[in-house]
Design a protein around this motif. Structure first.
Motif, short mmCIF file in Angstrom:
data_model
loop_
_atom_site.label_atom_id
_atom_site.label_comp_id
_atom_site.label_asym_id
_atom_site.label_seq_id
_atom_site.Cartn_x
_atom_site.Cartn_y
_atom_site.Cartn_z
N LYS A 21 26.96 81.38 77.46
CA LYS A 21 26.54 82.55 76.93
C LYS A 21 27.39 82.83 75.81
O LYS A 21 28.58 82.34 75.98
CB LYS A 21 26.94 83.90 78.05
N SER A 22 27.19 83.33 74.79
CA SER A 22 28.26 83.43 73.58
C SER A 22 27.73 84.97 72.88
O SER A 22 26.62 85.45 72.85
CB SER A 22 27.79 82.27 72.79
N SER B 215 23.55 85.17 48.11
CA SER B 215 22.19 84.86 47.91
C SER B 215 21.33 84.90 49.02
O SER B 215 20.24 84.72 49.11
CB SER B 215 22.27 83.39 47.39
N GLY B 216 21.96 85.44 50.23
CA GLY B 216 21.13 85.82 51.44
C GLY B 216 20.95 84.55 52.15
O GLY B 216 20.28 84.60 53.11
N GLU B 217 21.77 83.61 51.83
CA GLU B 217 21.91 82.46 53.12
C GLU B 217 22.63 82.93 54.02
O GLU B 217 23.63 83.39 54.05
CB GLU B 217 22.82 81.23 52.17
N VAL B 218 22.18 82.35 55.29
CA VAL B 218 22.76 82.56 56.70
C VAL B 218 23.49 81.62 57.30
O VAL B 218 22.91 80.46 57.35
CB VAL B 218 21.78 83.44 57.49
N ARG B 219 24.56 81.89 57.84
CA ARG B 219 25.27 80.79 58.73
C ARG B 219 25.65 81.44 59.92
O ARG B 219 26.31 82.51 60.05
CB ARG B 219 26.67 80.25 57.79
N ILE B 220 25.26 80.57 61.17
CA ILE B 220 25.39 81.36 62.27
C ILE B 220 26.34 80.33 63.31
O ILE B 220 26.15 79.20 63.36
CB ILE B 220 24.19 81.44 63.26
N GLU B 221 27.43 80.98 63.96
CA GLU B 221 28.14 80.26 64.88
C GLU B 221 28.36 80.99 66.16
O GLU B 221 28.43 82.28 66.11
CB GLU B 221 29.59 80.31 64.11
N GLN B 222 28.15 80.15 67.09
CA GLN B 222 28.17 80.91 68.64
C GLN B 222 29.52 80.67 69.01
O GLN B 222 30.08 79.52 69.21
CB GLN B 222 27.05 80.24 69.45
N ILE B 223 29.96 81.86 69.54
CA ILE B 223 31.43 81.88 70.13
C ILE B 223 31.26 82.19 71.58
O ILE B 223 30.69 83.28 71.96
CB ILE B 223 32.25 82.95 69.41
N GLY B 224 31.88 81.46 72.40
CA GLY B 224 31.48 81.35 74.02
C GLY B 224 32.46 82.64 74.46
O GLY B 224 33.81 82.82 73.77
N LEU B 225 32.11 83.12 75.38
CA LEU B 225 32.95 84.07 76.04
C LEU B 225 33.06 83.69 77.41
O LEU B 225 32.19 82.89 78.12
CB LEU B 225 32.19 85.55 76.16
N GLN B 226 34.28 83.70 78.09
CA GLN B 226 34.55 83.28 79.30
C GLN B 226 34.19 84.16 80.46
O GLN B 226 34.86 85.35 80.44
CB GLN B 226 36.17 83.02 79.44
N PRO B 227 33.39 83.80 81.37
CA PRO B 227 33.04 84.84 82.45
C PRO B 227 34.03 85.17 83.26
O PRO B 227 34.77 84.12 83.64
CB PRO B 227 31.79 84.19 83.07
N ARG B 228 34.25 86.11 84.00
CA ARG B 228 35.32 86.44 85.07
C ARG B 228 34.79 85.31 86.21
O ARG B 228 35.64 84.58 86.89
CB ARG B 228 34.86 87.77 85.46
N ARG B 229 33.58 85.00 86.68
CA ARG B 229 32.98 84.23 87.52
C ARG B 229 31.74 83.72 86.85
O ARG B 229 30.98 84.40 86.48
CB ARG B 229 32.73 85.01 88.87
#
Lengths: 401, 401
Positions: B262-263, B272-286
């Motif tokens: 999950k991120s 110019s409307g170009e898109v760059r996507i980076e997924q950043i993880g979140l650490q779950p409590r459990r």
């Protein structure tokens, strides 16, 4: 009296243009209420349109809404949409700030949603009780006025927020007021907006008791030092001791209110802290009336009655059997709510007894029932166990979804 | 394509300081969700603390929350309080504007409360669908970007808002997007925030189908002309065709998501409307894990398992009888949620059949049931009547208190 507590900030500030401050005070809207299984949402929208027009006309320095905004913790979506619309028209449309608190019918947490963000735009909402009371400053030619917003809170919630041991409504409200007074600057006028049952106030049938196994009442003297106390809870407009004022409810929400004249209150507060209160009536979409007489007479009077669309409660004096009286009554009074047969009430005695019964709280009703089936009164322990149980049920009903 | 409709205002404007616009995109928080009868509110608060820290660290130009903020129309009060707190920390604390829409789990009317007032402070909420789409303008060194907030809406709601006859989800979303494109100024970059099921997306078990008796899916091509489409609904993070992006859900909300990472998504949009996507993880409590093996082995492994507090779903391979296996498993894994006996699943076949059954919507389940008890399939009329009934029940469940 002074406490080891930093003076709370009282922001934001709104500047008044008049020579004295003017408030429109209202309370107990009970949006989403059902009355004899009928939704009153259109009736509520109808009078709130008048209220918004009044706000635009009067241009008060603030609108004070003293709790029981909704009728229950989880109001129907149309009630949420109506409140949203009315508040936007007052705050954005008319540019008048609003101070609104939770009453005992509201969910403190739900009403608090967005409070910090909304305050920036002039909508000051106090849902949950906290050690710091929500405060708004108004400034007029004579100086500052602080408005303290005191949401309805169970004694247990005040105990948690203040870390003080207390168990009664009076002690809970007293602790909040003491903290305010201790930090309030001398010479600055003070207004409290609250939701409470003040001793000596006239009650109606549609107010849910604040306390199980007790009245939950507080003494008017508790508010000493405040120039104005704008309250909600009691549905009849009334003033207690000059400065403690109930605006009353938006509409008639029980038969016991049939003789009320519902209004909102225009309150002027001058530079020396003197208060002048004017009640301004709102015209309901349909009034609530009690009609008494024989069914045939009531039906005959209907066509000529200019207010035949009113909500009608009929006390029928016929002595014989009646075939489907409600259907026949509704042909004349389409919004008839209920019928009571005077003859069945044994010359009014049982009717009176029934009315008295309806005024009892759940705990007392159970105590009566216990006495009837066991030939003994509840002892102190039993009564306390019952009260704890009922208080827990009520708290859980108020907060659960 | 042009419609007889004035170009909607797209206000307020927020000015960016960077050379390209940066968004933090998240969705499907499902606040208030119960998982195997356990409240996840503390788990949700735990990862949202990280999200708020990320917002402070990244300082995006806007946070996009693409629907299913709550798990149900009437969320529990603690979920309301958590959302209130998180939004205040982002908008007031970090000074970052938020664009948030309703998903199919949210009540459009309830989420809309205060929307006009909140927008003044930088919280842009779109709950109910309207002929005018909520729009926010961002300005960077290259010019303007318009963000259109498209709340989830039933086809019937879009039909009412637009006065256009349509019945499918694709037609409903298409009508909204056509209206936006017709009024969108040439040369200005366009971002859509929506809640939809795009054809080809990978589904999970915890997404409630958008449509009864059909997938409710829409083609990715429907969004032509938009530089970025930030979506919610599907719980697995994924990008379809480069510009249509699902951030995925906040937590693992079903067993089928045990293998998800999950991120939230940091999306950069250049001039110019170009898109760059980076997924950043979140650490779950459990975390949520599926463990397979004999009960004794799982229990023996527990004390040495650094993540023994995880939510555990155990597939037991024991062939003999087991005495109170859940209580024993919970001694090793205190947050074990459920146990499945592999042997009872007939070498996995019944388990797989059960899994397939769980993926069917209510209409298909009823159709199967009807076939089993009547030896005949539902005919077209019956199926339509059933679908109407289920759609009505679902709509009423969504909107009623």
């Amino acid at each position: 009296m002074m406490r080891d507590r930093a003076a709370p900030p009282c922001l934001p500030r709104h500047r008044s243009e008049g020579t004295e401050l003017r408030f429109l005070h209202t309370a107990d809207w009970h949006l989403g209420r059902l009355f004899h299984a009928r939704s009153l949402i259109e009736d509520q929208a109808f009078v709130l349109d008048q209220f918004v027009a009044l706000v635009r006309d009067v241009r008060p320095d603030a609108v004070l809404i003293a709790g029981d905004v909704y009728d229950r913790a989880v109001p129907p979506p149309e009630a949420v949409a109506l409140l949203d619309d009315v508040l936007a028209r007052i705050v954005i449309g008319a540019g008048v700030p609003v101070v609104m608190i939770a009453g005992n019918h509201d969910s403190a947490q739900r009403l608090d949603f967005g409070a910090r963000l909304l305050a920036a735009r002039g909508l000051h909402v106090a849902g949950r009780v906290g050690a710091e009371t929500t405060c708004v400053t108004l400034v007029d030619a004579h100086g500052e006025v602080r408005i303290y917003a005191l949401p309805y809170a169970e004694p247990a919630a005040v105990r948690d927020a203040f870390g003080v041991d207390l168990s009664s409504h009076e002690a809970a409200l007293g602790a909040q007021l003491d903290a305010i007074r201790a930090a309030h600057p001398a010479g600055v006028r003070a207004v409290a907006v609250g939701h409470a049952f003040v001793v000596g106030g006239a009650v109606s049938e549609s107010e849910r008791p604040l306390s199980v196994g007790g009245s939950g009442a507080v003494a008017a003297e508790l508010f000493h030092g405040f120039d104005l106390v704008a309250l909600g809870h009691l549905h009849r407009p009334q003033t207690i001791g000059g400065r403690v004022h109930y605006s009353g409810s938006l509409l008639k929400y029980s038969l016991s209110e049939a003789d009320h004249r519902k209004s909102v209150s225009l309150i002027e507060l001058d530079g020396s802290g003197e208060v002048r209160i004017e009640q301004i009536g709102l015209q309901p979409r349909r009034d609530l009336r009690i009609l008494q007489g024989e069914l045939a007479d009531l039906i005959a009077a209907g066509p000529g009655d200019a207010r035949r669309d009113d909500y009608v409660y009929a006390v029928l004096t016929d002595t014989g059997a009646l075939l489907d009286p409600m259907a026949r009554l509704r042909e004349a009074y389409p919004n008839a709510l209920a019928i009571e047969r005077a003859i069945l009430a044994r010359s009014g005695q049982a009717g009176e007894a029934g009315r008295q019964l309806r005024e009892l709280d759940t705990g007392s009703l159970f105590a009566n029932f216990f006495r009837e089936v066991s030939d003994a009164d509840l002892n102190g322990d039993q009564r306390r166990a019952l009260d704890d149980l009922l208080a827990g049920m009520e708290a859980s009903e108020r907060e659960s979804a």
